[in-house]
Motif scaffolding. Sequence first.
Motif, PDB file in Angstrom:
ATOM      1  N   GLN A  17       3.780  10.093   4.440  1.00 36.61           N
ATOM      2  CA  GLN A  17       5.091  10.111   4.224  1.00 36.61           C
ATOM      3  C   GLN A  17       6.076   9.284   4.970  1.00 36.61           C
ATOM      4  N   HIS A  46      -5.571  12.418  -2.590  1.00 41.26           N
ATOM      5  CA  HIS A  46      -4.996  11.667  -3.855  1.00 41.26           C
ATOM      6  C   HIS A  46      -5.436  12.225  -5.001  1.00 41.26           C
ATOM      7  N   ARG A  52       1.197  11.354  -4.327  1.00 46.61           N
ATOM      8  CA  ARG A  52       1.347  10.595  -5.747  1.00 46.61           C
ATOM      9  C   ARG A  52       1.356   9.193  -5.793  1.00 46.61           C
ATOM     10  N   GLY A  53       1.483   8.525  -4.755  1.00 46.27           N
ATOM     11  CA  GLY A  53       1.261   7.158  -4.531  1.00 46.27           C
ATOM     12  C   GLY A  53       1.843   6.586  -3.179  1.00 46.27           C
ATOM     13  N   ILE A  54       1.619   5.503  -2.852  1.00 44.97           N
ATOM     14  CA  ILE A  54       2.062   4.709  -1.739  1.00 44.97           C
ATOM     15  C   ILE A  54       3.011   3.608  -1.891  1.00 44.97           C
ATOM     16  N   TYR A  55       4.178   3.586  -1.627  1.00 46.32           N
ATOM     17  CA  TYR A  55       5.362   2.527  -1.968  1.00 46.32           C
ATOM     18  C   TYR A  55       5.895   1.932  -0.532  1.00 46.32           C
ATOM     19  N   ALA A  56       6.420   0.698  -1.063  1.00 45.40           N
ATOM     20  CA  ALA A  56       7.268   0.011  -0.099  1.00 45.40           C
ATOM     21  C   ALA A  56       8.740   0.466  -0.195  1.00 45.40           C
ATOM     22  N   ASP A  57       9.266   0.858   0.828  1.00 47.75           N
ATOM     23  CA  ASP A  57      10.828   1.223   0.770  1.00 47.75           C
ATOM     24  C   ASP A  57      11.661  -0.071   0.988  1.00 47.75           C
ATOM     25  N   HIS A 149      15.799   9.540   1.190  1.00 50.34           N
ATOM     26  CA  HIS A 149      14.173   9.625   1.495  1.00 50.34           C
ATOM     27  C   HIS A 149      13.559  10.346   2.652  1.00 50.34           C
TER      28      HIS A 149
END
Length: 154
Positions: A17, A46, A52-57, A149
């Motif tokens: 995270q 997962h 829930r997911g991997i995201y770019a900030d 975040h």
Amino acid sequence: MTESLDRIDRQLLRLLQRDGGLTNAELARKVNVSPATCFRRVERLHKGGHIRGIYADINPDSVDMGALVIVGVVLDRSTPESFAEFEAAIVKLNVIIDCQLVAGEFDYFLRARVNDIADFNHIHATQLIALPGVRQIRTFFVMKEVIDHAPLSF
């Protein structure tokens, strides 16, 4: 998500995270397990619904969406049908980044990212007030984002 998480699972979640871009090898080294074990654990996290997911900030300023607006919405009726109708419409607005059903003075709180006040004024006039069942909208322009975040603490 009924399975219990051990110390290593929790470490992996905390690390991911903070930085979802860590490689499997980096994660394995940081939690002191083999890369194969680390991979299996992350896959299990997962599949178990913990991740829930991997995201770019993305930096909102860099894509001309530096203004954050919080919108309180009151519907004209508090029925399951009116909530469902509103929710079906709000998910179609790509400017809305969060929508929560809340208890209290408002029915929903929305967070929207826009370029500036004029941009929001246009969205308000053409999209928000046209949402089904909306009786009242109150708008709050964020002056400063103090915490954004923040990682979950567990």
